[in-house]
Design an enzyme around this catalytic site. Structure first.
Site, PDB file in Angstrom:
ATOM      1  N   ASN A 126      -6.323  15.063  75.145  1.00 22.81           N
ATOM      2  CA  ASN A 126      -7.047  16.319  75.381  1.00 22.81           C
ATOM      3  C   ASN A 126      -7.988  16.278  76.586  1.00 22.81           C
ATOM      4  O   ASN A 126      -8.220  17.313  77.222  1.00 22.81           O
ATOM      5  CB  ASN A 126      -7.841  16.660  74.099  1.00 22.81           C
ATOM      6  N   TYR A 160      -4.942  21.332  89.379  1.00 23.80           N
ATOM      7  CA  TYR A 160      -4.891  21.504  87.922  1.00 23.80           C
ATOM      8  C   TYR A 160      -3.513  22.031  87.512  1.00 23.80           C
ATOM      9  O   TYR A 160      -2.919  21.586  86.530  1.00 23.80           O
ATOM     10  CB  TYR A 160      -6.004  22.478  87.532  1.00 23.80           C
ATOM     11  N   LYS A 169      -0.962  20.154  85.010  1.00 28.90           N
ATOM     12  CA  LYS A 169      -0.573  20.751  83.727  1.00 28.90           C
ATOM     13  C   LYS A 169       0.925  21.078  83.690  1.00 28.90           C
ATOM     14  O   LYS A 169       1.567  20.969  82.633  1.00 28.90           O
ATOM     15  CB  LYS A 169      -1.415  21.994  83.431  1.00 28.90           C
TER      16      LYS A 169
END
Ligand code: NAI
Length: 248
Positions: free
Chosen positions: A86, A151, A155
C-alpha cells in the site's frame, strides 16, 4: 490443526488507506505488521489497535535492505499469509518540470519496492504453498490525468505486474490482486486537491456518487481480496471509486 491467527504485512499501514486496512484486518483477527517511516504514527496505530498490530520502522526506498527486512520479520513473526503493498507517494508537477530524479523517486517507492518486497515474501509463501497479495493502483492507471506522469507510469505498471504475478504464482497457491481506489479522503488526496478547486470539482463532477471515498471503503475491498472469501479470485483490478472511472 493450525489455529494460529493469519499474519499480514501492510506497508504504509499507519495512515490513510493502510491504517483503515490494518483496522479491518485486526477486527477480522488477522495479526498485522505495519511498515512505515514515522515512529510516532506507527506507535499511535499500535496503541489504538492492540496486540494484533505490531510495527516495523523501515524506509522502503532502501531496496537493497528489503531481503534482510523480510528475513527479520519472518524470524520474529513467521511467514505472512497476506501482503498489502500500500505504501506510496504522489507528485503533482507539470510534465516538463519533472526531473529524471523525481521520476525515479516515484518509481522507486511505488513500483520497485513493491516488486522487491513481493519477491522476498513470495519466496516464503511458496514454501508454505499459499498466500495472498494485494497491490494498490489508482485512477491514474484507468484514464489520463494531467500532472502525474511518474505516478501514472508506476500505477499502470502495478496493474501489469499484478496480472503477471497472478499468472506465474497461481500454481504455487498464491493469489495476486489489485485495488484501484478512486479519490479517497486521505492526506495524499488532500495535498493534490485542496489547493486546486478546479481539479477537485472535476473529480467530483465525474464521480457519479458525487463525493470522495472513505479509506474504510477501500479497506473493505482489500480485506475481501486478501481473505479466503476471494479464494477463486486472482489477477483482478477492483475499482473502488464511486463510479469515477466510468463517469461522464
Ligand atoms: P497516505 O499518504 O495517507 O499513506 C501512504 C503511506 O505510505 C504513509 O503511511 C507513508 O508513510 C507510507 N510511505 C510512503 N513512502 C514510504 C516509504 N518510502 N517507506 C515506507 N512507507 C512509506 O496516502 P493514502 O492515500 O492512504 O495512499 C495509500 C495508497 O493508496 C498509495 O499507494 C496511493 O498511491 C494509493 N491511492 C490513494 C488514493 C487517494 O485518493 N488517497 C487514490 C488512489 C490510490
Amino acid at each position: 490443526m493450525d489455529i494460529s491467527p493469519k499474519l499480514a504485512i501492510v506497508t504504509g499501514g499507519a495512515s490513510g488507506i493502510g491504517l483503515a486496512t490494518t483496522r479491518a484486518f485486526v477486527k477480522a483477527g488477522i495479526k498485522t505488521i505495519i511498515i512505515g517511516r514515522n515512529q510516532d504514527k506507527l506507535q499511535l496505530a499500535t496503541d489504538e489497535l492492540g496486540e494484533l498490530c505490531v510495527y516495523k520502522i523501515y524506509d522502503l526506498t532502501n531496496i537493497a535492505g528489503i531481503p534482510d527486512l523480510v528475513s527479520e520479520l519472518v524470524r520474529e513473526h513467521g511467514v505472512p499469509d497476506i501482503l498489502v503493498n500500500n505504501a506510496g507517494i504522489n507528485m503533482k508537477k507539470s510534465f516538463i518540470e519533472v526531473t529524471d530524479q523525481d521520476f525515479q523517486d516515484i518509481i522507486q517507492i511505488n513500483l520497485m519496492s513493491v516488486f522487491s518486497l513481493s519477491r522476498e515474501v513470495v519466496k516464503r509463501m511458496l514454501e508454505k504453498g499459499q498466500g495472498s497479495i494485494v497491490n494498490i493502483s489508482s485512477m491514474a492507471a484507468q484514464y489520463g490525468i494531467p500532472q502525474v506522469i511518474a505516478y501514472t507510469a508506476a500505477k499502470s505498471a502495478i496493474e501489469g505486474v499484478t496480472r503477471a504475478m497472478a499468472t506465474e504464482l497461481s500454481p504455487g497457491g498464491i493469489r495476486v490482486n489489485c485495488v484501484a481506489p478512486g479519490f479517497i479522503a486521505t492526506e495524499m488526496s488532500a495535498a493534490a486537491l485542496e489547493d486546486d478547486p478546479g481539479r477537485k470539482n472535476k473529480v467530483l463532477s465525474r464521480t457519479p456518487m458525487g463525493k470522495l471515498g472513505d479509506p474504510d471503503d477501500v479497506a473493505a475491498a482489500i480485506l475481501y481480496l486478501a481473505s479466503d472469501a476471494a479464494k477463486f479470485v486472482t489477477g483482478v483490478v477492483l475499482r473502488v471509486d464511486g463510479g469515477n472511472a466510468i463517469g461522464f
